[in-house]
Design an enzyme around this catalytic site. Structure first.
Site, mmCIF file in Angstrom:
data_model
loop_
_atom_site.group_PDB
_atom_site.id
_atom_site.type_symbol
_atom_site.label_atom_id
_atom_site.label_comp_id
_atom_site.label_asym_id
_atom_site.label_seq_id
_atom_site.Cartn_x
_atom_site.Cartn_y
_atom_site.Cartn_z
ATOM 1 N N CYS A 276 99.148 59.765 12.565
ATOM 2 C CA CYS A 276 97.972 60.579 12.252
ATOM 3 C C CYS A 276 98.132 61.246 10.894
ATOM 4 O O CYS A 276 99.160 61.864 10.609
ATOM 5 C CB CYS A 276 97.757 61.642 13.329
ATOM 6 S SG CYS A 276 96.367 62.746 12.999
ATOM 7 N N CYS B 38 99.206 67.863 17.950
ATOM 8 C CA CYS B 38 100.284 66.899 18.207
ATOM 9 C C CYS B 38 101.477 67.186 17.298
ATOM 10 O O CYS B 38 101.668 66.514 16.284
ATOM 11 C CB CYS B 38 99.775 65.484 17.991
ATOM 12 S SG CYS B 38 98.297 65.107 18.935
ATOM 13 N N CYS C 257 101.115 73.734 35.095
ATOM 14 C CA CYS C 257 100.988 73.292 33.707
ATOM 15 C C CYS C 257 101.841 74.153 32.780
ATOM 16 O O CYS C 257 101.761 74.029 31.563
ATOM 17 C CB CYS C 257 99.522 73.334 33.271
ATOM 18 S SG CYS C 257 98.757 74.969 33.386
ATOM 19 N N CYS D 236 97.921 69.805 11.586
ATOM 20 C CA CYS D 236 97.224 70.097 12.840
ATOM 21 C C CYS D 236 98.186 70.737 13.829
ATOM 22 O O CYS D 236 99.356 70.365 13.914
ATOM 23 C CB CYS D 236 96.647 68.807 13.413
ATOM 24 S SG CYS D 236 95.924 68.994 15.047
ATOM 25 N N CYS E 265 90.399 61.667 15.398
ATOM 26 C CA CYS E 265 91.500 62.184 16.209
ATOM 27 C C CYS E 265 92.058 61.047 17.052
ATOM 28 O O CYS E 265 91.336 60.438 17.850
ATOM 29 C CB CYS E 265 91.020 63.338 17.101
ATOM 30 S SG CYS E 265 92.323 64.010 18.159
#
Length: 554
Positions: free
Chosen positions: A139, A148, A503, A145, A247
């Site tokens: 990417c 990720c 999570c 960003c 993306c």
């Protein structure tokens, strides 16, 4: 709210005339930084109880033990911790520092930006030698960003680091002993994700009046339309948006829509303006893209949701006309959020094109997904996750069990089990999710599922009167974990089998400690035994980890 409890890898406690320190493992800091709470009451009640029997004898250290702000240090990243930050130690003292975008094995020069007593944060200035397991990030936005962060770390190394993080948290926050012969059987190896790109079925992009630029390009900044951006918020900036053309973790159909919007929304003839978070003026706030699949054909279905500050469908019509020409687009929605807040959930919702929801199939059940309803964002790996949950449930197969599904969302977990049990009772705070759950049950011909709306953080002594005593409880809380009131209820309930889906492995470890070992200072006794803990990688290239834990009544 992230809370740093009164324990950790390095701790400073200011007393009259002396200072006290204590050292544990570097991963321990991840737990300290990750344990999240929802209220001041929980900050006080939900402090993990940690055994300190192995802590070293307190020593007095000189003040130079602590790095000073703006001091530069040569560091080596040892592991990954909270939010994917690199965990490093000052070579001379062992003091722990955290560095964003530092990866295991990387040697670098960092500048101390913030001290918090028990740890410090540094900004990476220069890499001396690269990290282990280096790969080229595919990417173009990976270095800027905040999503990720580990694309330039091999996927095998990513899952190893996640598995190790869960292991350390269970030991240091959960107070489970690695020396226990059964511990090796309890901790399962992480389940990797076979699909590492194009796996997200939901992405939310923001419109902004200020485009984020790297330092070396700041001199090129232009005012007005040229500075507008549509993309993701730059890490640490609520008012600057990294402009994103594509993306790699969302679907190809979603990227097609993003490209069309990027191509024309800045056209001054359309009269569109991004919302300014400082002046509270402007029209476009967010672009949300959701991908599902047609229940009959399996072909992709795409929902486009424009979040705006007011309802002006005539302004959106040129975009709607262009986007609706894409065959996968079956729904275009407009959520109107008139508040100054930047949430994507509006007070009102309008259909601009097509239908109000998209569908998705999961373990033989078809779900209708509206613009604001919750659904697992990685459909492929959700199949794996829900299969593991069903295996943990250990259903007898005679349809006799009652299941209590806490934090049920749109009913996805409970409904996938409903046809194999006597009854499912789902409990959820969000009214829209409860409506979706009831509709999903009806659409799938499921009549043995009841969904109840209520806040599980504010349960009363009468909680549980609405349903019979369950045989199995499934709890899938959000990142802050379970409130102590709910934990007390589960301890009182003494259900034969409890499945905890998490999570956030730090709050998960904390809650497992309470459920299994109790909380002595609150006179709470644990009554469950941890039988298995299965980490699952739901989101490759990100620091997020899912865990499925099976507890049985002792």
């Amino acid at each position: 709210m992230a809370v740093l409890p009164n324990y950790g890898f390095r701790r400073l406690k200011s007393l009259i005339g002396f200072q006290k320190y204590r050292t544990t493992s570097s991963f321990y800091c991840c737990a300290s930084l990750s344990v999240e709470k929802k209220s001041k009451e929980e900050d006080e009640e939900l402090q993990p109880s940690i055994s300190t029997s192995n802590s070293s004898t307190p020593k007095t250290k000189p003040s130079s033990f602590f790095p000073k702000k703006n001091q530069t240090l040569e560091l080596v990243c040892e592991s990954l911790g909270f939010k994917g930050k690199g965990v490093c130690k000052v070579e001379e003292t062992g003091f722990v520092v955290m560095c964003d975008r530092a990866l295991p094995g990387e040697r670098f020069i960092g500048r101390v930006t913030r001290k918090k007593g028990s740890y410090a944060e540094v900004q990476k200035l220069k890499t001396i030698t690269p990290h282990n397991d280096l790969v080229e990030a595919p990417c173009e936005y990976a270095s800027a960003c905040g999503g990720c962060k580990t694309q330039n770390l091999s996927y095998e190394a990513q899952v190893r680091a996640k598995e190790q993080q869960v292991h350390e948290l269970v030991i240091h926050v959960g107070n489970f002993s690695a020396n226990d012969p059964e511990f090796a059987n309890v901790m399962k190896p992480i389940v990797p994700c076979d699909i590492q790109f194009n796996y997200r079925n939901k992405m939310e992009f923001s419109f902004g009046t200020q485009k984020w630029l790297p330092v070396e390009e700041l001199h090129e900044r232009q005012e007005g339309v040229s500075d507008y951006a549509l993309g993701l918020h730059a890490p640490g900036f609520f008012d600057k948006v990294l402009n994103v053309q594509k993306c790699l973790i969302q679907s190809e159909a979603a990227n097609t829509v993003l490209a069309i919007v990027q191509d024309c929304w800045r056209d001054t003839e359309l009269g569109l303006s991004p919302y300014c978070v400082h002046k509270h003026v402007g029209f476009l706030k967010h672009l949300m893209l959701r991908t599902g699949s047609d229940a009959k054909t399996g072909s992709p279905e795409l929902m486009v949701n424009f979040v705006t500050s007011s309802y002006k469908p005539e302004l959106l019509k040129p975009l709607v006309d262009k986007i609706s020409s894409i065959s996968e687009v079956v729904s275009i929605m407009n959520n109107v959020n008139t508040s100054v807040g930047n949430t994507s959930v509006g007070e009102a919702e309008y259909i601009l094109y097509g239908k109000s929801s998209i569908s998705e199939a999961l373990r033989g059940i078809t779900f209708q997904i509206s613009a604001n309803s919750f659904f697992q964002t990685n459909t492929y790996q959700a199949e794996v996750l829900y299969r593991l949950i069903e295996e943990c449930a250990g259903l007898r197969g005679d349809g006799s069990e009652v299941v209590l599904d806490l934090f049920c969302g749109t009913g996805t977990i409970g409904l996938t089990l409903a046809k194999k049990v006597k009854h499912v009772y789902g409990y959820e705070m969000v009214p829209q999710s409860i409506s979706d759950a009831r509709r999903n049950a009806e659409n799938n011909g499921i009549s043995n599922a009841t969904f109840i709306q209520g806040d599980l953080n504010k349960i009363s002594d009468s909680f549980g009167d609405q349903f019979p005593s369950p045989d199995i409880v499934i709890s899938d809380p959000n990142r802050p974990g379970m409130h102590l009131k709910l934990i007390k209820y589960l301890l009182k309930l003494r259900v034969p089998r409890l499945i905890y889906v998490s999570c956030n492995p730090a709050t998960c470890a904390r809650d497992l400690d309470y459920l299994c070992h109790g909380l002595e200072e609150k006179n709470i006794k644990g009554c469950y035994k941890l039988k298995s803990l299965q980490p699952v990688d739901m989101f490759p290239h990100t620091p997020h980890i899912e865990c499925v834990c099976l507890l049985e009544l002792e």
